[in-house]
Design a protein around this motif. Structure first.
Motif, PDB file in Angstrom:
ATOM      1  N   THR A  76      42.782  37.814  34.119  1.00 38.49           N
ATOM      2  CA  THR A  76      42.527  38.858  33.126  1.00 38.49           C
ATOM      3  C   THR A  76      41.156  39.494  33.333  1.00 38.49           C
ATOM      4  O   THR A  76      40.318  38.975  34.069  1.00 38.49           O
ATOM      5  N   ARG A  77      40.922  40.586  32.644  1.00 39.55           N
ATOM      6  CA  ARG A  77      39.616  41.251  32.694  1.00 39.55           C
ATOM      7  C   ARG A  77      38.525  40.330  32.119  1.00 39.55           C
ATOM      8  O   ARG A  77      37.424  40.268  32.647  1.00 39.55           O
ATOM      9  N   GLU A  78      38.863  39.593  31.052  1.00 43.21           N
ATOM     10  CA  GLU A  78      37.893  38.661  30.459  1.00 43.21           C
ATOM     11  C   GLU A  78      37.508  37.570  31.465  1.00 43.21           C
ATOM     12  O   GLU A  78      36.338  37.214  31.595  1.00 43.21           O
ATOM     13  N   LYS A  80      37.572  37.833  34.737  1.00 41.43           N
ATOM     14  CA  LYS A  80      36.729  38.454  35.765  1.00 41.43           C
ATOM     15  C   LYS A  80      35.292  38.624  35.276  1.00 41.43           C
ATOM     16  O   LYS A  80      34.344  38.445  36.040  1.00 41.43           O
ATOM     17  N   ASP A 110      38.144  39.351  43.124  1.00 42.25           N
ATOM     18  CA  ASP A 110      37.054  40.331  43.174  1.00 42.25           C
ATOM     19  C   ASP A 110      36.746  40.618  44.645  1.00 42.25           C
ATOM     20  O   ASP A 110      37.516  40.223  45.518  1.00 42.25           O
TER      21      ASP A 110
END
Length: 134
Positions: A76-78, A80, A110
């Motif tokens: 998820t973005r969190e 990352k 990433d």
């Protein structure tokens, strides 16, 4: 919750990763630590430190490398953002982090970090985390 040997896991996949780690480490499975808290942002004059609980850490004793393993069903973005903080404030832990995903192919998390597919977990050598360097 999923349970094995009276140990509760947040997901079925986390339990699968734990069982694979136990099989991989054999007699050294006692060096698997769960829910290891890592500081991903130190305290400041305005804010408390921010921590992140990594699913597993493999570590025997002083002098050994700590290996961190995170079982991730979905990146998820969190997550990352947590990785960005970990890389900045704790680069050694970031370098020794293995993100395990359920798919067959690695996932690019990433720019420099790719996940390890679950089926490849058995091929990882954790010797540096369970034996003292000479």
């Amino acid at each position: 919750p999923f349970v094995d040997d009276c140990i509760q896991f947040d997901s079925k996949f986390e339990l699968q990763v734990f069982l694979e780690l136990k099989k991989n480490l054999g007699q050294y499975d006692k060096f698997i630590h769960r829910q290891e808290m890592l500081v991903i942002k130190p305290p400041t004059s305005n804010y408390a430190p921010k921590g992140w609980k990594c699913d597993f850490m493999i570590h025997a004793e002083a002098g050994c490398v700590k290996r961190y393993i995170e079982a991730k069903g979905l990146v998820t973005r969190e997550f990352k953002l947590q990785l960005q903080l970990l890389e900045f404030f704790n680069p050694i832990a970031w370098e020794n982090l293995i993100i395990v995903t359920a798919g067959v192919a690695p996932i690019k998390v990433d720019r420099r970090k790719w996940s390890t597919p679950f089926h490849c977990l058995r091929d990882i050598d954790f010797t540096d985390a369970i034996t003292l360097p000479f």
